[in-house]
Design an enzyme around this catalytic site. Structure first.
Site, PDB file in Angstrom:
ATOM      1  N   GLU A  68     -11.260   4.404  -1.293  1.00  0.00           N
ATOM      2  CA  GLU A  68     -11.714   4.715   0.067  1.00  0.00           C
ATOM      3  C   GLU A  68     -12.569   5.976   0.116  1.00  0.00           C
ATOM      4  O   GLU A  68     -12.232   6.997  -0.474  1.00  0.00           O
ATOM      5  CB  GLU A  68     -10.515   4.848   1.015  1.00  0.00           C
ATOM      6  CG  GLU A  68      -9.375   5.713   0.547  1.00  0.00           C
ATOM      7  CD  GLU A  68      -8.313   4.922  -0.203  1.00  0.00           C
ATOM      8  OE1 GLU A  68      -8.622   3.874  -0.781  1.00  0.00           O
ATOM      9  OE2 GLU A  68      -7.169   5.389  -0.230  1.00  0.00           O
ATOM     10  N   LYS A 128       3.008   3.530  -5.570  1.00  0.00           N
ATOM     11  CA  LYS A 128       2.484   2.562  -6.543  1.00  0.00           C
ATOM     12  C   LYS A 128       3.553   2.105  -7.535  1.00  0.00           C
ATOM     13  O   LYS A 128       3.494   0.993  -8.025  1.00  0.00           O
ATOM     14  CB  LYS A 128       1.265   3.156  -7.260  1.00  0.00           C
ATOM     15  CG  LYS A 128       0.207   3.707  -6.293  1.00  0.00           C
ATOM     16  CD  LYS A 128      -0.069   2.772  -5.113  1.00  0.00           C
ATOM     17  CE  LYS A 128      -0.730   3.485  -3.957  1.00  0.00           C
ATOM     18  NZ  LYS A 128      -0.708   2.694  -2.689  1.00  0.00           N
ATOM     19  N   ASP A 145       0.831  -1.205   0.000  1.00  0.00           N
ATOM     20  CA  ASP A 145       0.000   0.000   0.000  1.00  0.00           C
ATOM     21  C   ASP A 145       0.867   1.257   0.000  1.00  0.00           C
ATOM     22  O   ASP A 145       0.436   2.314   0.436  1.00  0.00           O
ATOM     23  CB  ASP A 145      -0.914  -0.012   1.227  1.00  0.00           C
ATOM     24  CG  ASP A 145      -2.019   1.030   1.120  1.00  0.00           C
ATOM     25  OD1 ASP A 145      -2.554   1.436   2.172  1.00  0.00           O
ATOM     26  OD2 ASP A 145      -2.323   1.452  -0.021  1.00  0.00           O
ATOM     27  N   ASP A 152      -3.181  -2.952  -2.559  1.00  0.00           N
ATOM     28  CA  ASP A 152      -4.217  -1.924  -2.610  1.00  0.00           C
ATOM     29  C   ASP A 152      -4.027  -1.061  -3.865  1.00  0.00           C
ATOM     30  O   ASP A 152      -2.932  -0.986  -4.437  1.00  0.00           O
ATOM     31  CB  ASP A 152      -4.132  -1.032  -1.358  1.00  0.00           C
ATOM     32  CG  ASP A 152      -5.325  -0.084  -1.261  1.00  0.00           C
ATOM     33  OD1 ASP A 152      -5.180   0.986  -0.641  1.00  0.00           O
ATOM     34  OD2 ASP A 152      -6.403  -0.402  -1.821  1.00  0.00           O
ATOM     35  N   ASN A 153      -5.113  -0.415  -4.302  1.00  0.00           N
ATOM     36  CA  ASN A 153      -5.049   0.619  -5.356  1.00  0.00           C
ATOM     37  C   ASN A 153      -4.625   0.149  -6.731  1.00  0.00           C
ATOM     38  O   ASN A 153      -4.025   0.904  -7.499  1.00  0.00           O
ATOM     39  CB  ASN A 153      -4.106   1.757  -4.940  1.00  0.00           C
ATOM     40  CG  ASN A 153      -4.389   2.274  -3.571  1.00  0.00           C
ATOM     41  OD1 ASN A 153      -3.558   2.176  -2.679  1.00  0.00           O
ATOM     42  ND2 ASN A 153      -5.573   2.830  -3.367  1.00  0.00           N
TER      43      ASN A 153
HETATM   44  C1  LIG Z   1       2.945  10.152   0.105  1.00  0.00           C
HETATM   45  N1  LIG Z   1       2.543   8.783   0.264  1.00  0.00           N
HETATM   46  C2  LIG Z   1       2.576   8.065   1.399  1.00  0.00           C
HETATM   47  N2  LIG Z   1       2.102   6.842   1.176  1.00  0.00           N
HETATM   48  C3  LIG Z   1       1.796   6.790  -0.128  1.00  0.00           C
HETATM   49  C4  LIG Z   1       1.267   5.585  -0.820  1.00  0.00           C
HETATM   50  N3  LIG Z   1      -0.176   5.583  -0.983  1.00  0.00           N
HETATM   51  C5  LIG Z   1      -0.743   6.272  -1.968  1.00  0.00           C
HETATM   52  O1  LIG Z   1      -0.070   6.958  -2.700  1.00  0.00           O
HETATM   53  C6  LIG Z   1      -2.235   6.188  -2.133  1.00  0.00           C
HETATM   54  C7  LIG Z   1      -2.872   7.180  -2.895  1.00  0.00           C
HETATM   55  C8  LIG Z   1      -4.281   7.172  -3.065  1.00  0.00           C
HETATM   56  C9  LIG Z   1      -4.941   8.228  -3.869  1.00  0.00           C
HETATM   57  C10 LIG Z   1      -4.469   9.540  -3.820  1.00  0.00           C
HETATM   58  C11 LIG Z   1      -5.101  10.519  -4.557  1.00  0.00           C
HETATM   59  C12 LIG Z   1      -6.204  10.203  -5.353  1.00  0.00           C
HETATM   60  F1  LIG Z   1      -6.842  11.165  -6.058  1.00  0.00           F
HETATM   61  C13 LIG Z   1      -6.664   8.905  -5.416  1.00  0.00           C
HETATM   62  C14 LIG Z   1      -6.029   7.911  -4.671  1.00  0.00           C
HETATM   63  C15 LIG Z   1      -5.048   6.164  -2.458  1.00  0.00           C
HETATM   64  C16 LIG Z   1      -4.405   5.177  -1.709  1.00  0.00           C
HETATM   65  O2  LIG Z   1      -5.138   4.174  -1.111  1.00  0.00           O
HETATM   66  C17 LIG Z   1      -3.017   5.171  -1.554  1.00  0.00           C
HETATM   67  O3  LIG Z   1      -2.450   4.159  -0.824  1.00  0.00           O
HETATM   68  C18 LIG Z   1       2.038   8.016  -0.715  1.00  0.00           C
HETATM   69 MG   LIG Z   2      -3.887   2.578  -0.527  1.00  0.00          MG
END
Ligand SMILES: Cn1cnc(CNC(=O)c2cc(-c3ccc(F)cc3)cc(O)c2O)c1
Ligand SMILES: [Mg+2]
Length: 206
Positions: A191, A136, A133, A161-162
């Site tokens: 989410e 990506k 998670d 995830d994602n």
């Molecule tokens: C900075 N950083 C620290 N951890 C991470 C890794 N996670 C993600 O990037 C992540 C992003 C999104 C998401 C963000 C913007 C949007 F418009 C749609 C979805 C959803 C998730 O469930 C995620 O896990 C990034």
């Molecule tokens: Mg996620």
């Protein structure tokens, strides 16, 4: 989010911590926790696997850490990696509020640096379950790294995830076409939204 947990959740009660975060993210401010809908799928996979060793890549604020750790048997270990020190600091407090600090080892740093050190640093042979998670574009390189470091055994489960939103196209392409994995897609939603997203569950065949 942390204030909402400390205000609305009961110390030592993981379910109330999860509920407080979900309420905050629905009512106040969206955040990138796996959330309640995908969280139920996560719960069912954790319960089915009943893992003794779990690796979570991407702690963020500790929401999925709490969901997973609350379902683990007493001798099980969950190692969670977070690159961002600010998120890690929040996650430590969320995990502590849930009373799960004994089950969780939160490690700060880059997954690419830590994965090769898992065996020597934490005495881990292999992981029964990995929850991906984090960034990506790190899903694929880190999966290959886990293979190379011998951290996966026949039957190890990867849950990502994602895979739709934001999306992990190179990981999906690899894992769905590799003869070394058997994959299954669990359709859900991003989410706290109606946007499509989903979890990819893959069994390492050895
Ligand atoms: C900075 N950083 C620290 N951890 C991470 C890794 N996670 C993600 O990037 C992540 C992003 C999104 C998401 C963000 C913007 C949007 F418009 C749609 C979805 C959803 C998730 O469930 C995620 O896990 C990034
Ligand atoms: Mg996620």
């Amino acid at each position: 989010m942390l204030a909402a947990v400390q205000k609305n959740a009961t110390r030592g009660d993981p379910r109330s911590v999860v509920k407080a975060i979900d309420q905050f993210c629905r009512q106040k401010e969206w955040a990138m926790n796996v959330g309640d809908e995908k969280g139920c799928i996560l719960d069912s996979v954790v319960t089915e696997v009943n893992p003794a060793t779990v690796l979570e890549l991407g702690t963020y604020c500790g929401y999925s850490t709490v969901r997973i750790a609350s379902l683990l048997p007493s001798n099980a270990k969950l190692i969670t990696l977070e690159f961002n020190p600010d998120y890690a600091a929040i996650a430590r407090q969320v995990i502590a509020w849930a009373g799960l600090e004994d089950k969780v080892q939160l490690v700060e740093g880059a997954s690419g640096d830590w994965i090769p050190k898992m065996k020597e640093k934490f005495g881990i042979e292999t992981f029964d379950l990995v929850f991906l998670d984090h960034w990506k574009d790190r899903y694929l390189p880190d999966t290959k790294l886990m293979e190379e470091c011998g951290l996966l055994r026949k039957g190890s489960i990867l849950l990502a995830d994602n895979v739709i939103c934001p999306g992990t196209p190179d990981y999906l392409e690899y894992i769905r076409n590799s003869p070394r994995y058997k994959s299954q897609y669990f359709k859900s939603h991003l989410e706290y939204t109606k946007v499509e997203d989903g979890l990819e569950k893959s069994v390492f065949l050895g």
